[in-house]
Design an enzyme around this catalytic site. Structure first.
Site, PDB file in Angstrom:
ATOM      1  N   ILE A  88      48.933  24.631  38.408  1.00  0.00           N
ATOM      2  CA  ILE A  88      48.248  23.989  39.534  1.00  0.00           C
ATOM      3  C   ILE A  88      49.320  23.392  40.454  1.00  0.00           C
ATOM      4  O   ILE A  88      50.266  22.754  39.989  1.00  0.00           O
ATOM      5  CB  ILE A  88      47.320  22.861  39.021  1.00  0.00           C
ATOM      6  CG1 ILE A  88      46.353  23.400  37.955  1.00  0.00           C
ATOM      7  CG2 ILE A  88      46.575  22.204  40.182  1.00  0.00           C
ATOM      8  CD1 ILE A  88      45.457  24.500  38.419  1.00  0.00           C
ATOM      9  N   HIS A 103      42.391  35.275  42.934  1.00  0.00           N
ATOM     10  CA  HIS A 103      41.718  34.849  41.697  1.00  0.00           C
ATOM     11  C   HIS A 103      40.841  35.990  41.179  1.00  0.00           C
ATOM     12  O   HIS A 103      40.121  36.615  41.963  1.00  0.00           O
ATOM     13  CB  HIS A 103      40.873  33.604  41.996  1.00  0.00           C
ATOM     14  CG  HIS A 103      40.223  33.051  40.777  1.00  0.00           C
ATOM     15  ND1 HIS A 103      40.914  32.318  39.832  1.00  0.00           N
ATOM     16  CD2 HIS A 103      38.947  33.135  40.326  1.00  0.00           C
ATOM     17  CE1 HIS A 103      40.087  31.975  38.859  1.00  0.00           C
ATOM     18  NE2 HIS A 103      38.887  32.451  39.138  1.00  0.00           N
ATOM     19  N   ALA A 136      43.695  20.881  46.925  1.00  0.00           N
ATOM     20  CA  ALA A 136      44.203  20.136  45.773  1.00  0.00           C
ATOM     21  C   ALA A 136      43.346  20.320  44.516  1.00  0.00           C
ATOM     22  O   ALA A 136      43.725  19.862  43.438  1.00  0.00           O
ATOM     23  CB  ALA A 136      44.310  18.655  46.135  1.00  0.00           C
TER      24      ALA A 136
HETATM   25  C1  GAR Z   1      45.786  38.435  38.594  1.00  0.00           C
HETATM   26  O1  GAR Z   1      44.595  38.970  38.090  1.00  0.00           O
HETATM   27  C2  GAR Z   1      45.530  37.070  39.197  1.00  0.00           C
HETATM   28  O2  GAR Z   1      44.309  36.956  39.847  1.00  0.00           O
HETATM   29  C3  GAR Z   1      45.535  36.212  37.976  1.00  0.00           C
HETATM   30  O3  GAR Z   1      46.651  36.675  37.256  1.00  0.00           O
HETATM   31  C4  GAR Z   1      46.754  38.100  37.459  1.00  0.00           C
HETATM   32  C5  GAR Z   1      48.189  38.420  37.813  1.00  0.00           C
HETATM   33  O4  GAR Z   1      48.461  39.783  37.651  1.00  0.00           O
HETATM   34  N1  GAR Z   1      45.659  34.823  38.322  1.00  0.00           N
HETATM   35  C6  GAR Z   1      44.945  33.874  37.738  1.00  0.00           C
HETATM   36  O5  GAR Z   1      44.164  34.068  36.828  1.00  0.00           O
HETATM   37  C7  GAR Z   1      45.193  32.490  38.282  1.00  0.00           C
HETATM   38  N2  GAR Z   1      44.130  31.625  37.921  1.00  0.00           N
HETATM   39  P1  GAR Z   1      49.927  40.362  37.884  1.00  0.00           P
HETATM   40  O6  GAR Z   1      50.921  39.525  37.083  1.00  0.00           O
HETATM   41  O7  GAR Z   1      49.859  41.772  37.409  1.00  0.00           O
HETATM   42  O8  GAR Z   1      50.227  40.286  39.366  1.00  0.00           O
END
Ligand code: GAR
Length: 188
Positions: A88, A103, A136
């Site tokens: 965060i 997301h 935030a």
């Molecule tokens: C993605 O699905 C992104 O939305 C998620 O991590 C993955 C990254 O994939 N993020 C979250 O869950 C944040 N809350 P990557 O490492 O292959 O780019």
């Protein structure tokens, strides 16, 4: 002039790769910053000749927030992209640097770090992906774009997440194209 972009990422970096490969975008990726020294995304950035920094969280969270802020500030970004960054960001960070986040769910449904698992557990038949401005809160900022992705019979967290990420990679690139012309240039 191309807009200066810093990408924050913690893991594999397939979203980052999609942004690196999208040469039609009017952006200059000035750095990839990670909270993990082993993140595969750092290799991808180095291959593309992009600056990398690692800011690892030890025990002092306030000190980490400060280090991350100072590091990103040095790159003078017009936009920060959180692309699989699993921390965060501080209120000071997100009120200083315009920041978007990708997301893997249809916000406001399933915010947080386990969005795909939570969507499966809730038994929804449609989930998706959202790009939003970061405020935030936890995944609470204004939504910019969304796309739906169906949950298929037999899906588990891994198969569903992979299908979402295929859509996510296109959506993050399209969203950057959408907002780039309206970004102000860095002015701190
Ligand atoms: C993605 O699905 C992104 O939305 C998620 O991590 C993955 C990254 O994939 N993020 C979250 O869950 C944040 N809350 P990557 O490492 O292959 O780019």
């Amino acid at each position: 002039m191309r807009k200066r972009v810093v990408i924050l990422a913690s893991g594999t970096g397939s979203l980052t790769q999609a942004i690196l490969d999208a040469t039609e975008l009017d952006i200059q990726i000035v750095a990839v910053v990670s909270d993990s020294a082993d993140a595969q995304v750092l290799e991808r950035a180095k291959k593309a000749d992009i600056n990398t920094s690692v800011i690892q969280l030890k025990s002092d969270r306030a000190a980490w927030d400060r280090q991350l802020f100072d590091q990103v500030d040095q790159y003078q970004p017009d936009l920060v992209i959180s692309a699989g960054f699993m921390k965060i960001l501080s209120a000071e960070f997100v009120t200083t640097f315009p920041t978007i986040n990708s997301h893997p769910a249809l916000l406001p449904e399933f915010p947080g770090a386990h969005a795909v698992r939570d969507a499966l557990a809730a038994g929804v038949t449609i989930t998706g992906t959202t790009v939003h401005w970061v405020d935030a809160g936890i995944d609470t900022g204004p939504i910019i774009t969304q796309m739906e992705v169906p949950v298929l019979p037999g899906d588990d967290e891994a198969t569903l997440h992979e299908r979402i990420k295929k859509v996510e990679r296109g959506l993050i690139v399209a969203t950057i194209a959408l907002i780039t012309p309206t970004l102000e240039t860095y002015s701190r």
